[in-house]
Design a protein around this motif. Sequence first.
Motif, short mmCIF file in Angstrom:
data_model
loop_
_atom_site.label_atom_id
_atom_site.label_comp_id
_atom_site.label_asym_id
_atom_site.label_seq_id
_atom_site.Cartn_x
_atom_site.Cartn_y
_atom_site.Cartn_z
N SER A 64 -75.36 105.13 -36.77
CA SER A 64 -76.66 104.67 -37.24
C SER A 64 -77.28 105.66 -38.22
N TRP B 243 -79.37 99.72 -32.06
CA TRP B 243 -79.54 98.83 -30.92
C TRP B 243 -78.49 99.14 -29.85
N THR B 244 -77.25 99.37 -30.28
CA THR B 244 -76.18 99.70 -29.35
C THR B 244 -76.49 101.01 -28.62
N TYR C 288 -77.71 97.67 -36.05
CA TYR C 288 -76.74 97.33 -35.01
C TYR C 288 -76.39 98.55 -34.16
N LEU D 263 -78.77 96.83 -41.95
CA LEU D 263 -78.28 96.00 -40.85
C LEU D 263 -77.24 96.75 -40.01
#
Length: 104
Positions: free
Chosen positions: A61, A35-36, A32, A28
């Motif tokens: 990430s 995605w950022t 995040y 997760l």
Amino acid sequence: MTDSPHEQIDDRGCLVMVLAVPIVLLTLVSAYFCWTALTIQPSGAWDDDAYAGIVLACVMSVAAAGVAAGVWVLPGVRRVLGWGWVAPALMLGVIAGVRWATGV
């Protein structure tokens, strides 16, 4: 009294849940930051802050995916959890790595 495999209680269900928690949380976190990194759009070639944000998000990430893979590599975890538990984190790390390398 014999301890045959059929008479022993199988605790793998509980063990899977306990060992899956750190891998799911790290996945997760990796999702995040991936995605950022994918959603930050620099305003132009001069926007150094946006590029720095992309690099930071990619590094985070990839690091979270690496830690998830590191947890999965442990023999006790790998014996209970299959490859499918760590594959999403690794895929997110690869996507972030490509974003980082291309700089687009």
